[in-house]
Motif scaffolding. Structure first.
Motif, mmCIF file in Angstrom:
data_model
loop_
_atom_site.group_PDB
_atom_site.id
_atom_site.type_symbol
_atom_site.label_atom_id
_atom_site.label_comp_id
_atom_site.label_asym_id
_atom_site.label_seq_id
_atom_site.Cartn_x
_atom_site.Cartn_y
_atom_site.Cartn_z
ATOM 1 N N MET A 19 -3.079 -2.368 -9.614
ATOM 2 C CA MET A 19 -3.176 -1.474 -9.060
ATOM 3 C C MET A 19 -4.647 -0.761 -8.810
ATOM 4 N N SER A 20 -4.906 -0.670 -7.689
ATOM 5 C CA SER A 20 -6.323 -0.021 -7.333
ATOM 6 C C SER A 20 -6.204 1.147 -6.386
ATOM 7 N N TYR A 77 0.086 -3.507 -14.308
ATOM 8 C CA TYR A 77 1.600 -2.866 -14.528
ATOM 9 C C TYR A 77 2.489 -4.094 -14.256
ATOM 10 N N TYR A 109 0.999 -1.159 -0.095
ATOM 11 C CA TYR A 109 0.027 -0.162 0.021
ATOM 12 C C TYR A 109 0.954 1.231 0.060
ATOM 13 N N THR A 116 0.247 -8.042 -6.441
ATOM 14 C CA THR A 116 1.331 -8.531 -7.499
ATOM 15 C C THR A 116 1.164 -10.112 -7.342
ATOM 16 N N ALA A 131 1.675 -6.563 -11.707
ATOM 17 C CA ALA A 131 0.763 -5.927 -10.637
ATOM 18 C C ALA A 131 -0.558 -5.407 -11.092
ATOM 19 N N VAL A 158 -2.989 3.724 -2.839
ATOM 20 C CA VAL A 158 -3.017 2.786 -3.991
ATOM 21 C C VAL A 158 -2.566 1.565 -3.400
ATOM 22 N N SER A 159 -3.461 0.401 -3.681
ATOM 23 C CA SER A 159 -3.101 -0.821 -3.159
ATOM 24 C C SER A 159 -2.317 -1.807 -4.525
ATOM 25 N N VAL A 160 -1.105 -2.246 -4.311
ATOM 26 C CA VAL A 160 -0.516 -3.174 -5.427
ATOM 27 C C VAL A 160 -0.533 -4.597 -4.885
ATOM 28 N N ILE A 175 1.467 4.658 -10.352
ATOM 29 C CA ILE A 175 0.904 4.997 -9.081
ATOM 30 C C ILE A 175 0.464 6.337 -8.859
ATOM 31 N N GLY A 177 -8.035 2.178 -11.583
ATOM 32 C CA GLY A 177 -7.008 1.262 -11.622
ATOM 33 C C GLY A 177 -6.202 0.882 -12.771
ATOM 34 N N GLN A 237 2.906 8.710 -2.066
ATOM 35 C CA GLN A 237 3.621 7.618 -2.942
ATOM 36 C C GLN A 237 4.889 7.048 -2.205
#
Length: 722
Positions: A128-129, A111, A50, A145, A126, A141-143, A99, A108, A55
């Motif tokens: 991203m949302s 990536y 997260y 993967t 990944a 942003v939650s990532v 991001i 989202g 960032q």
């Protein structure tokens, strides 16, 4: 209390059994505590991270921290790509931009990133949302993967194999195919590639099993590097070298299987080093991983391919070995196909060159020069041919032909047709009669082909142009069978394409051929050629013919120079069809080279004919031939008077590269050579003529026939280069 109120009762005040409503609520409205949520996130096997609005990494579960080999505390507060030294996150800056876009747009996006760690490479996909608060505002942003390394390399492998199918084997050239393999190998797979082939493979010969040899001789035919100039190479391009059976390469050749090695192995070090002239050993610098893959096709080893890595941190893995094996396997089939084509082409070329004239019999009618260029592309050598055939009476036949099709079959058919033309020319057939007989021969050859022969359909026809030039009067008689019309360059430099009746190609059958006569001034140049000279995929035939006329009309010091001018201008460096060009400059025999007498059909004139011939030979300084010539004249004139059917009888002597004696009469009956019996009074005349002269024969004219005989001049050479 109503029934509805009873159903909505909660637990009793005294702590008794809960009511049905309370029991149902405990099953449907229970919410995990924050501690349980932490357990779920931390134990999730999928890496989850997260990033806040700044960032910076604010949270990572255990799987995410484990994917980079560090505890969570050591990576918190870092930006994407700011992994600690020793780790490299490819595309980290791109991840930060992605991001930032999610934070800005609230949408989202996927990536893909590569992670290099401790010599191994992983590929992560990944998702991203955006993470929103209760008010719907994006807070971070939650990532999430997934490790897609296997899928990534599967795609890479399929992509490389797809490239291999399109790029390797684009030509039927052994060296070019090896170059294509090496060039593809350094595109994201290896840092340095070498391809060595057995010497016999380069020559187009059959490769023998490597298990039955004491030593193998290879040629390096291709090498490519990610570094300009291939500084890693220890064996210069094209140099011959032998492989030791004890080396890694030697073992791969014996086993016939690809292998993977590191440079720590002593055997591989022996392969990567050599002793130059000064005795100093050299080594491929910084190589840490090598694949050795034999080139094998149809059960036979053709060579060896080596892939090396020195700039790429990761060594070759088992998947890389499998990919290299598939690449080399495909290339090996292409190399073997090219080898087979090289062998067939070399055989066809050798056959065709052996069938083309190299030395022509000397004659004074024309000065000739020729050019022949086989095609270097397409299906192989064609069936183009040309010939210069001396005929009786100091005449000469000029022939150009083209068999339909390519390969050994076309070359063999060309040889049969050329032999047939020479045989028919020896019996002095007129051009149209010769083409008629040749047409019948092609039809016969076509009928003899098996019905299931794939090649038979490709050689069932030919074109031909046959011209006969007589230097005593300058008359040239021509006929063609589907062949391009010749060009005539007059002494004043004007050029024209001679108009000949268009006969059908040989092998059609049922149609007649017609001849045309032209009077050629002395010094004229006649150009005969095959369609490969004027066939150009980029230009119209009429345009090429106009250029050919212009080129032939240019001044030239010699026929060779004129030939070279035409070939250089019209024929590409790699022609798609065979090209044959024959240039002939006409000559005339002056009155000092021949003499003739018209004789009455009276046996008394035989002695007069002998005296006239003897006097003419004395005037030419051919005293040594007087006795033989008197006998020949006596026999031929006597036969003409006895069997020729009356007046006129004509005697002619021609001094060319040979002494020619001709006797003409009005009869069309051909004499036959026979052996007279002891008590026969006649029948020995032609036997004497055949024994005293080098050649003799009969040709037919519109008014009868001519019997001729040739004697070589003292000290004359009967052949000259063509």
């Amino acid at each position: 209390m109503s029934k509805d109120e009873t159903d909505r009762e909660g637990p009793p005040a005294d702590g008794g059994e809960p009511t049905p409503a309370a029991a149902e609520g405990s099953r449907t409205t229970g919410v995990p505590s924050d501690e349980v949520r932490g357990w779920i996130l931390d134990q999730l096997p999928v890496p989850v991270a997260y990033f806040g609005r700044d960032q910076l990494l604010a949270m990572a579960n255990a799987a995410a921290a484990g994917s980079v080999g560090r505890p969570e505390a050591s990576i918190l507060g870092l930006r994407p790509g700011e992994i600690e030294p020793g780790l490299f996150l490819e595309g980290g800056e791109g991840l930060a931009e992605a991001i930032a876009r999610v934070l800005r747009t609230g949408e989202g996006e996927p990536y893909e990133t590569h992670l290099m760690m401790a010599g191994s490479e992983h590929v992560w996909q990944a998702a991203m949302s955006p993470v929103r608060n209760a008010a719907g505002e994006v807070q971070g942003v939650s990532v999430v993967t997934l490790d897609t390394t296997d899928q990534f390399w599967a795609r890479q492998r399929l992509g490389m194999l797809d490239k291999a199918s399109k790029r390797i084997g684009s030509t039927l050239d052994v060296g070019r195919t090896a170059e294509e393999l090496a060039a593809l190998g350094i595109e994201g797979f290896a840092d340095f590639v070498t391809v060595d082939l057995l010497a016999e493979v380069l020559a187009g010969d059959e490769a023998r099993s490597v298990l039955h040899r004491d030593k193998l001789s290879f040629h390096r035919v291709a090498q490519r590097s990610v570094l300009e100039g291939c500084p890693e190479s220890v064996v210069p391009l094209g140099r011959t070298h032998d492989y030791d059976w004890d080396s890694v390469v030697g073992r791969a050749l014996i086993d016939g299987e690809p292998s993977r090695h590191t440079v720590d192995e002593e055997a591989l070090l022996r392969w990567t080093t050599e002793k130059p002239a000064r005795g100093r050993r050299m080594r491929v610098n910084k190589v840490h991983s090598v694949l050795v893959v034999p080139l094998r096709a149809r059960g036979i080893t053709l060579g060896i391919t080596v892939f090396a890595r020195h700039r790429t941190p990761a060594g070759f893995g088992s998947t890389d070995l499998q990919l290299a094996a598939e690449l080399v396997s495909r290339a090996a089939v292409c190399v073997d196909n090219a080898r087979r084509y090289t062998r067939e082409r070399a055989t066809a070329l050798a056959l065709q060159r052996s069938l083309l004239p190299r030395r022509a019999a000397r004659q004074s009618a024309v000065e000739v020069t020729s050019r022949y260029l086989p095609n270097t592309n397409g299906a192989g050598i064609g069936g183009d041919w040309f010939d210069v055939i001396p005929l009786s009476g100091a005449r000469v036949a000029l022939v150009v032909g083209d068999v339909v099709g390519h390969g050994l079959h076309a070359s063999a058919t060309m040889g049969r047709l050329r032999t047939a033309v020479r045989t028919l020319a020896d019996v002095d057939l007129t051009p149209e009669e010769l083409l008629t007989q040749l047409d019948e021969l092609v039809l016969t050859l076509d009928r003899e082909e098996p019905a299931d022969s794939a090649e038979g359909a490709t050689v069932a026809g030919a074109t031909c142009l046959y011209a006969v030039y007589d230097p005593t009067g300058g008359c040239c008689t021509m006929a063609r069978a589907g062949h391009p019309e010749p060009m005539l360059v007059r002494p004043d430099g004007t050029v024209e394409q001679l108009e000949l009746p268009c006969g059908p190609p040989l092998g059609v059958g049922g149609l007649a051929f017609e001849a045309a006569e032209f009077e050629l001034p002395e010094g004229s140049r006649l150009a005969l050629y095959t369609d490969g000279l004027i066939a150009n995929v980029d230009r119209d035939v009429d345009t090429v013919l106009a250029e050919l006329r212009d080129l032939l009309g240019r001044p030239a010091h010699s026929l060779d120079e004129a030939c070279d001018t035409v070939m250089d201008a019209l024929v590409p460096e790699q022609p798609n069809d065979d090209v044959a060009l024959l240039l002939a400059r006409t000559r005339r025999l002056d009155a000092g080279h021949y003499a003739s007498w018209d004789l009455a059909a009276d046996p008394a004139v035989v002695s007069t004919a002998r005296k006239g011939a003897s006097a003419q030979l004395m005037a030419w300084g051919l005293d040594d031939l007087v006795f033989t010539t008197e006998l020949v004249v006596s026999e031929l004139v006597t036969n003409a008077i006895r069997y020729g059917g009356g007046d006129p009888v004509r005697l002619r002597l021609i001094r060319d590269h040979a002494l020619i004696c001709e006797v003409s009469d009005s009869s069309s009956t051909a004499p036959h050579l026979r052996r007279a019996r002891i008590f026969d009074e006649g029948g020995r005349g032609l036997l004497l003529v055949a024994g005293l002269t080098e050649r003799w024969g009969t040709r037919y004219t519109g008014t009868g026939k001519t019997i001729w005989a040739e004697q070589p001049l003292p000290g004359s050479d009967q052949t000259e280069p063509l």
